[in-house]
Motif scaffolding. Structure first.
Motif, PDB file in Angstrom:
ATOM      1  N   ARG A 190      30.926  36.035  -0.858  1.00 60.89           N
ATOM      2  CA  ARG A 190      32.234  36.682  -1.069  1.00 60.89           C
ATOM      3  C   ARG A 190      33.031  36.879   0.217  1.00 60.89           C
ATOM      4  O   ARG A 190      34.096  37.474   0.189  1.00 60.89           O
ATOM      5  N   GLU A 191      32.517  36.404   1.326  1.00 57.94           N
ATOM      6  CA  GLU A 191      33.251  36.618   2.580  1.00 57.94           C
ATOM      7  C   GLU A 191      34.112  35.396   2.939  1.00 57.94           C
ATOM      8  O   GLU A 191      34.882  34.948   2.118  1.00 57.94           O
ATOM      9  N   CYS A 192      33.951  34.873   4.143  1.00 56.25           N
ATOM     10  CA  CYS A 192      34.849  33.822   4.668  1.00 56.25           C
ATOM     11  C   CYS A 192      35.080  32.663   3.701  1.00 56.25           C
ATOM     12  O   CYS A 192      36.203  32.232   3.476  1.00 56.25           O
ATOM     13  N   VAL A 193      33.972  32.138   3.132  1.00 59.00           N
ATOM     14  CA  VAL A 193      34.117  30.937   2.296  1.00 59.00           C
ATOM     15  C   VAL A 193      34.859  31.198   0.990  1.00 59.00           C
ATOM     16  O   VAL A 193      35.373  30.273   0.367  1.00 59.00           O
ATOM     17  N   THR A 194      34.913  32.478   0.588  1.00 58.81           N
ATOM     18  CA  THR A 194      35.735  32.810  -0.580  1.00 58.81           C
ATOM     19  C   THR A 194      37.207  32.731  -0.201  1.00 58.81           C
ATOM     20  O   THR A 194      38.016  32.155  -0.908  1.00 58.81           O
ATOM     21  N   THR A 212      26.219  36.414   2.782  1.00 62.91           N
ATOM     22  CA  THR A 212      24.960  35.671   2.839  1.00 62.91           C
ATOM     23  C   THR A 212      24.320  35.753   4.218  1.00 62.91           C
ATOM     24  O   THR A 212      23.128  35.516   4.368  1.00 62.91           O
ATOM     25  N   CYS A 213      25.122  36.124   5.230  1.00 60.56           N
ATOM     26  CA  CYS A 213      24.583  36.157   6.591  1.00 60.56           C
ATOM     27  C   CYS A 213      23.822  37.451   6.897  1.00 60.56           C
ATOM     28  O   CYS A 213      23.372  37.657   8.013  1.00 60.56           O
ATOM     29  N   GLU A 214      23.703  38.353   5.934  1.00 57.88           N
ATOM     30  CA  GLU A 214      22.962  39.590   6.187  1.00 57.88           C
ATOM     31  C   GLU A 214      21.759  39.706   5.270  1.00 57.88           C
ATOM     32  O   GLU A 214      21.852  39.438   4.060  1.00 57.88           O
ATOM     33  N   ASN A 215      20.655  40.114   5.866  1.00 59.13           N
ATOM     34  CA  ASN A 215      19.373  40.177   5.152  1.00 59.13           C
ATOM     35  C   ASN A 215      19.485  40.883   3.800  1.00 59.13           C
ATOM     36  O   ASN A 215      19.022  40.369   2.778  1.00 59.13           O
ATOM     37  N   GLU A 216      20.094  42.094   3.814  1.00 58.51           N
ATOM     38  CA  GLU A 216      20.069  42.912   2.593  1.00 58.51           C
ATOM     39  C   GLU A 216      20.751  42.222   1.416  1.00 58.51           C
ATOM     40  O   GLU A 216      20.336  42.383   0.278  1.00 58.51           O
ATOM     41  N   PHE A 217      21.792  41.454   1.711  1.00 59.35           N
ATOM     42  CA  PHE A 217      22.516  40.813   0.601  1.00 59.35           C
ATOM     43  C   PHE A 217      21.778  39.587   0.080  1.00 59.35           C
ATOM     44  O   PHE A 217      21.953  39.195  -1.069  1.00 59.35           O
ATOM     45  N   VAL A 218      20.977  38.976   0.942  1.00 60.61           N
ATOM     46  CA  VAL A 218      20.131  37.870   0.472  1.00 60.61           C
ATOM     47  C   VAL A 218      18.959  38.450  -0.317  1.00 60.61           C
ATOM     48  O   VAL A 218      18.596  37.942  -1.381  1.00 60.61           O
ATOM     49  N   ASP A 219      18.414  39.560   0.219  1.00 57.81           N
ATOM     50  CA  ASP A 219      17.298  40.204  -0.472  1.00 57.81           C
ATOM     51  C   ASP A 219      17.688  40.615  -1.896  1.00 57.81           C
ATOM     52  O   ASP A 219      16.872  40.578  -2.807  1.00 57.81           O
ATOM     53  N   ALA A 220      18.957  41.001  -2.049  1.00 58.23           N
ATOM     54  CA  ALA A 220      19.430  41.455  -3.357  1.00 58.23           C
ATOM     55  C   ALA A 220      19.342  40.354  -4.418  1.00 58.23           C
ATOM     56  O   ALA A 220      19.282  40.662  -5.620  1.00 58.23           O
ATOM     57  N   ILE A 221      19.342  39.104  -3.997  1.00 56.37           N
ATOM     58  CA  ILE A 221      19.255  38.025  -5.000  1.00 56.37           C
ATOM     59  C   ILE A 221      17.951  37.227  -4.835  1.00 56.37           C
ATOM     60  O   ILE A 221      17.829  36.107  -5.331  1.00 56.37           O
ATOM     61  N   SER A 222      16.997  37.818  -4.137  1.00 56.98           N
ATOM     62  CA  SER A 222      15.779  37.068  -3.830  1.00 56.98           C
ATOM     63  C   SER A 222      14.982  36.685  -5.084  1.00 56.98           C
ATOM     64  O   SER A 222      14.412  35.593  -5.151  1.00 56.98           O
ATOM     65  N   GLU A 223      14.995  37.571  -6.081  1.00 59.58           N
ATOM     66  CA  GLU A 223      14.241  37.244  -7.302  1.00 59.58           C
ATOM     67  C   GLU A 223      14.829  36.016  -7.980  1.00 59.58           C
ATOM     68  O   GLU A 223      14.121  35.134  -8.455  1.00 59.58           O
ATOM     69  N   LYS A 224      16.131  35.986  -7.980  1.00 57.95           N
ATOM     70  CA  LYS A 224      16.851  34.860  -8.605  1.00 57.95           C
ATOM     71  C   LYS A 224      16.518  33.555  -7.855  1.00 57.95           C
ATOM     72  O   LYS A 224      16.314  32.505  -8.444  1.00 57.95           O
ATOM     73  N   ILE A 225      16.472  33.660  -6.533  1.00 58.08           N
ATOM     74  CA  ILE A 225      16.175  32.476  -5.711  1.00 58.08           C
ATOM     75  C   ILE A 225      14.737  32.017  -5.967  1.00 58.08           C
ATOM     76  O   ILE A 225      14.476  30.827  -6.146  1.00 58.08           O
ATOM     77  N   LYS A 226      13.829  32.990  -5.990  1.00 56.39           N
ATOM     78  CA  LYS A 226      12.406  32.662  -6.220  1.00 56.39           C
ATOM     79  C   LYS A 226      12.203  32.000  -7.589  1.00 56.39           C
ATOM     80  O   LYS A 226      11.304  31.173  -7.770  1.00 56.39           O
ATOM     81  N   GLY A 227      13.059  32.383  -8.544  1.00 58.62           N
ATOM     82  CA  GLY A 227      12.939  31.819  -9.881  1.00 58.62           C
ATOM     83  C   GLY A 227      13.513  30.414 -10.004  1.00 58.62           C
ATOM     84  O   GLY A 227      13.426  29.787 -11.071  1.00 58.62           O
ATOM     85  N   SER A 228      14.128  29.916  -8.935  1.00 51.76           N
ATOM     86  CA  SER A 228      14.716  28.566  -8.976  1.00 51.76           C
ATOM     87  C   SER A 228      13.869  27.628  -8.128  1.00 51.76           C
ATOM     88  O   SER A 228      13.115  28.063  -7.265  1.00 51.76           O
ATOM     89  N   GLY A 248      26.933  27.777   7.451  1.00 49.19           N
ATOM     90  CA  GLY A 248      25.614  27.411   7.979  1.00 49.19           C
ATOM     91  C   GLY A 248      24.764  28.618   8.317  1.00 49.19           C
ATOM     92  O   GLY A 248      23.529  28.560   8.259  1.00 49.19           O
ATOM     93  N   VAL A 249      25.409  29.730   8.653  1.00 42.73           N
ATOM     94  CA  VAL A 249      24.653  30.950   8.952  1.00 42.73           C
ATOM     95  C   VAL A 249      23.984  31.452   7.676  1.00 42.73           C
ATOM     96  O   VAL A 249      22.816  31.854   7.676  1.00 42.73           O
ATOM     97  N   GLY A 250      24.736  31.389   6.581  1.00 43.76           N
ATOM     98  CA  GLY A 250      24.212  31.847   5.302  1.00 43.76           C
ATOM     99  C   GLY A 250      22.995  31.039   4.867  1.00 43.76           C
ATOM    100  O   GLY A 250      21.979  31.606   4.455  1.00 43.76           O
ATOM    101  N   VAL A 251      23.106  29.732   4.975  1.00 43.66           N
ATOM    102  CA  VAL A 251      21.996  28.855   4.588  1.00 43.66           C
ATOM    103  C   VAL A 251      20.739  29.263   5.354  1.00 43.66           C
ATOM    104  O   VAL A 251      19.646  29.396   4.782  1.00 43.66           O
ATOM    105  N   GLN A 252      20.887  29.501   6.639  1.00 43.23           N
ATOM    106  CA  GLN A 252      19.732  29.811   7.472  1.00 43.23           C
ATOM    107  C   GLN A 252      19.185  31.212   7.216  1.00 43.23           C
ATOM    108  O   GLN A 252      17.999  31.467   7.407  1.00 43.23           O
ATOM    109  N   THR A 253      20.063  32.113   6.784  1.00 40.10           N
ATOM    110  CA  THR A 253      19.590  33.456   6.447  1.00 40.10           C
ATOM    111  C   THR A 253      18.689  33.383   5.214  1.00 40.10           C
ATOM    112  O   THR A 253      17.623  34.011   5.176  1.00 40.10           O
ATOM    113  N   ILE A 254      19.086  32.592   4.238  1.00 38.47           N
ATOM    114  CA  ILE A 254      18.255  32.444   3.031  1.00 38.47           C
ATOM    115  C   ILE A 254      16.897  31.865   3.414  1.00 38.47           C
ATOM    116  O   ILE A 254      15.848  32.358   2.978  1.00 38.47           O
TER     117      ILE A 254
END
Lengths: 309, 225
Positions: free
Chosen positions: B31-35, B73-89, B98-104
């Protein structure tokens, strides 16, 4: 004397200097340089070997200069900041000086996007003005750019380029002044077709007294055809080709375009020679080095002086 | 802000098809720059997801495409918030920079993450649909010396003593769409009666604060735990 090169001695003696240009081949063929050197020999006081002009890979300027020197010509090594950082430029300066070459021309360089490797990473660590200053400090202060001392400093006659036809026009003489303040000993200008505009620029140069601090060599080049004139007018950045030049080329009788181009170049040399403060001409007949002898002959620039060191 | 642009669909398909066993792909936007630059917001996530469904279906590949958003996406807590969804994929297509990709990747080392955008530069929209580069992140700001116009980011040769001989009609010789930064600097100085500033030779830049000094890191003791 800064370096005692032939070019410096000719300019210092007040003789109207003539320099030429040699485009190194896109190959490892030394014969090409030797052949072109023979065409220039006796007609110029020094020759520039371009350094990857228009960002196309060619034999290194210093190597082409060395071959030209073996043929009895005095070289001016063109060096750009496009492909080398401050380390590489200084290393090359040491090498050039160690090989006995004295004249260098410090340039920023054509952007890599124009050439045959547009995906290359451009360097541009320093710009041409900072480069001139660095070369001067190596020679005069015996110091590298970092401040470390050089035990045997390079002997250099430092050149720079200036384009009187770029924008903003009012800034162009200021830029020349900066190059002079940085340490330029001589200037070779962009190719002149608009003599009136060049004369206006020279007026400003004289108003600031810069012609007394630096030798200005007016850049000239013969045109081969009306098509070439039109191309330069519309497609080559930083070029100012007035309509009358295109018309004169277009009006050439069939089969005589080259003669008209040479005559036009001679006329421009004769005109710029009348302008106070112009110390010589730099003839850029790239890939048409045969034309230089005829241009020099017709412009009354021969024979070239033989000054003792 | 960080500007990015969407990778061509074919390139995204090639990435996905280069990895075997993907049954479920999660397209994640930010929801930040790329939006703001219309590269990886909610709308783009929906567009990419449906384009992928159509393309994969055409090729007879059965991959379930899910859509998700993060705040930053560049901050841990916001990636952690969707971690279950990511693990399920089985894989993630990130439309963050590119920062976001690397944070995930750092938060979820098992995850397979594809970059769905090309991160291009630091810039801003100058007119609808046009973004321009304004900052190079060189780590040593000199905007006070250049009338608020950055020659490092906006001069094609990052000259400090411009304009060069390729400045024509206010444009850069490299591309007529590029304004000559040094003409802009010149104009501002002229308007302020400060053209004399241009007589000064700017010394070589210290590039060690740019990425040339090695990978960069900023630390602030008072912000550390």
């Amino acid at each position: 004397m800064k370096a005692g090169s032939n070019l410096e001695r000719v300019l210092g003696s007040g003789i109207f200097a003539v320099t030429g240009e040699l485009g190194p081949p896109q190959s490892a063929a030394p014969e090409v340089i030797r052949e072109k050197s023979r065409l220039l020999k006796g007609n110029v006081d020094a020759f520039n070997a371009t350094d990857g002009q228009t960002a196309i890979v060619r034999m290194a300027s210093w190597a082409a200069c060395l071959i030209g020197m073996q043929e009895g010509l005095e070289p001016t090594v063109q060096m750009t900041c496009r492909d080398r950082n401050r380390l590489a430029l200084q290393m090359d300066i040491l090498g050039i000086a160690a090989l006995g070459m004295k004249n260098i021309l410090c340039l920023t360089g054509d952007h890599q996007s124009f050439g045959n490797h547009p995906q290359a990473k451009g360097v541009f660590d320093i710009d041409s003005i900072q480069f001139i200053q660095m070369a001067k400090n190596m020679r005069d202060e015996k110091k590298f750019q970092c401040g470390d001392e050089i035990s045997v400093a390079p002997s250099l006659f430092i050149g720079a380029a200036e384009n009187p036809f770029a924008d903003p026009f009012d800034f162009r003489v200021t830029r020349l002044a900066k190059k002079v303040a940085a340490g330029a000993d001589f200037i070779q200008t962009q190719i002149i077709y608009n003599v009136d505009k060049f004369a206006r620029w020279m007026e400003e140069v004289r108003a600031r007294g810069l012609h007394k601090d630096v030798y200005i060599l007016a850049g000239v080049a013969p045109i081969k055809s009306a098509g070439a004139a039109r191309y330069m007018k519309t497609k080559v950045p930083g070029m100012d080709v007035p309509d009358e030049v295109v018309e004169r080329m277009a009006g050439a009788p069939k089969g005589e375009a080259r003669r008209v181009g040479i005559d036009l170049c001679v006329d421009i040399i004769n005109q710029v020679r009348q302008i106070e403060g112009v110390a010589g001409v730099h003839i850029m007949a790239i890939e048409w080095e045969e034309a230089v002898a005829e241009i020099c002959e017709k412009a009354g620039l021969l024979p070239r002086p033989k000054l003792s060191a | 802000m960080i500007i990015a642009e969407r990778k061509p669909l074919n390139e995204i398909l090639d990435m996905i098809q280069g990895v075997e066993g993907i049954k479920e792909l999660l397209v994640v936007g930010c929801r930040e720059c790329v939006t703001v630059c219309f590269a990886g917001g909610e709308k783009e996530v929906a567009e990419v997801a449906s384009a992928l469904r159509i393309a994969l279906n055409k090729e007879g590949r059965k991959i379930e495409i899910e859509e998700e958003m993060t705040q930053r996406t560049c901050e841990n807590e916001f990636v952690d918030a969707i971690s279950e969804k990511i693990k399920g994929s089985d894989a993630v297509l990130s439309l963050a920079c590119g920062v976001g990709v690397q944070t995930i990747v750092e938060r979820l080392p098992e995850a397979t993450v594809f970059p769905g955008v090309n991160t291009t530069f630091y810039g801003r929209p100058t007119e609808p649909g046009i973004w321009n580069e304004y900052c190079a992140g060189c780590g040593n700001c000199i905007l006070h010396l250049t009338e608020g116009i950055c020659p490092i980011a906006r001069c094609s040769k990052n000259l400090l003593n411009g304009p060069c001989g390729g400045s024509q009609g206010g444009k850069c010789e490299v591309d007529p769409n590029i304004d000559c930064a040094w003409q802009l600097i010149y104009d501002r100085l002229k308007a302020k009666g400060k053209l004399r500033n241009l007589e000064e030779i700017m010394p070589p830049k210290d590039w060690s604060t740019a990425s040339y000094g090695g990978v960069r890191r900023t630390s602030r003791q008072d912000a550390q735990k």
